[in-house]
Design an enzyme around this catalytic site. Sequence first.
Site, PDB file in Angstrom:
ATOM      1  N   SER A  60       0.836  -1.191   0.000  1.00 42.10           N
ATOM      2  CA  SER A  60       0.000   0.000   0.000  1.00 42.10           C
ATOM      3  C   SER A  60       0.878   1.250   0.000  1.00 42.10           C
ATOM      4  O   SER A  60       1.947   1.273  -0.635  1.00 42.10           O
ATOM      5  CB  SER A  60      -0.918  -0.071   1.230  1.00 42.10           C
ATOM      6  OG  SER A  60      -1.843   0.971   1.262  1.00 42.10           O
ATOM      7  N   LYS A  85      -5.531   3.342  -2.005  1.00 41.72           N
ATOM      8  CA  LYS A  85      -4.752   2.631  -0.983  1.00 41.72           C
ATOM      9  C   LYS A  85      -5.538   2.481   0.323  1.00 41.72           C
ATOM     10  O   LYS A  85      -5.371   1.482   1.040  1.00 41.72           O
ATOM     11  CB  LYS A  85      -3.424   3.349  -0.742  1.00 41.72           C
ATOM     12  CG  LYS A  85      -2.481   3.327  -1.947  1.00 41.72           C
ATOM     13  CD  LYS A  85      -2.156   1.925  -2.444  1.00 41.72           C
ATOM     14  CE  LYS A  85      -0.977   1.917  -3.413  1.00 41.72           C
ATOM     15  NZ  LYS A  85      -0.710   0.574  -3.963  1.00 41.72           N
TER      16      LYS A  85
END
Length: 306
Positions: free
Chosen positions: A158, A176
Site C-alpha cells: 500500500s 490505498k
Amino acid sequence: MSVPESTYLSPIWRDDIFKGKVIFVTGGAGTICSMQTRAMVRLGANACILGRNASKTEAAAKDIATARPGAKVIGIGECDVRKIESLEAAAARCAKELGGIDYVIAGAAGNFVASIDGISSNAFKTVMDIDVLGTYNTIKATLPYLLRSATPRLLAVSATFHYTGMPFQAHVAAAKASVDSLIASVALEYGPRGVVANVIAPGPIAGTEGMARLASSRPEQIAEHERAIPSGRFGTVRDIADATVFLLSDASSYINGQVIPVDGASWRRQGAYTVGVDMGAKYPDFLEPGRTTEGLKGGKKDKAKL
Ligand code: COA
C-alpha cells in the site's frame, strides 16, 4: 543483471527458511516487488511473478532466479489485475508448475501525479481499478490455493498518503485506503481458517519508479526532504524486502490484519508536502490557479502501456 545480495537482503536471515514454499506476486517486475520476491527466492522459495509487460516480466523472472541455484521463477506477462480471468489462469499455472501457492504479494499499482481538477473520472477509475479491484481479484484468484497451504499468507503493498491526505494523490490515496480496508476484511473472514493477511506501506523509497514520479529531483530539495524524515534518510528496497521476509515468516504469525508502515516515521510529518512539485514552491502556493500543473512530473502518456 543480477543484483548483489546486500542490495536487497540483510545478512541476518537463515538460508532455506522458505524452502519448498511458493510465492505469487502481482507487479513482480517492479522495483519494490521484484526485490521482495528476490529476497524470498534467495531464502528458499520458488516464485511466480505477474505483470502487464511480457518481456519485462519474463526478463525479471530470469534475473530473480539467479538469487539461488536451483530456484524456479515463472514470469507471466500480459496479465492485467483488472481482469479476474487473467489472475485465475496465472494462479492455476503457478499451482500446476510450482506445486501450490503459500504466499501472495498484491503489489500491482497505478500512479500518476495530478490534481483532482486535472484528472478525468476515467483516470480516477483507472487507479481504483488497478489498485482496489486488482487487489480484490488477486485475493479471489489465490485464496483457493492459499487455503490448501500450511502457511497461507497475503501481503498487500500500500502507501501512506491516505493517513494524512496528499495533494495530487487523491486518486491513489483513495485506492490505498481501500486496499488497507480489504486486507482487514481478509484477516477477519479467513483468519479463522489460518490465513495471515497484512499490509506493508512503504514510505519514500530511493530508486523506485514511485519516487521518480513523486519526489523532486533538485538536489537541495532532496536533501531537505531527507532531513524532514525522522529517520533522516530515504528508505531502501532492502528495508522493504527485509520487512517482507519478516512478515511472511513464522516469526510474525501472530501479526494479522495490520498495516505496517516501513517509512522511517515519514508519514507523521507528511501531508501538505511538495509532492510531485519541482519548482520550489511551498504549500499552498503551488495550488494557485494556473500553477497546479507547473513542475508536475509523469504527465499524460501518449499511449497505453500494454
Ligand atoms: N495525468 C492525468 N490523467 C492521466 C495521466 C496523468 N499523468 N496518465 C493517465 N491519465 C488518464 C488518461 O488520460 C485516461 O483518462 P481519459 O480516458 O479520460 O483520457 C486514464 O488515465 C487511463 O489512462 P491509460 O493510459 O489508458 O491507462 P492504462 O491502463 O494504460 O495505464 C496508468 C494506467 C495510467 C496508471 C499508467 O500510469 C500505468 O500503466 N502505470 C503502471 C505503473 C505504475 O503506475 N506504477 C506505480 C508506481 S508508484
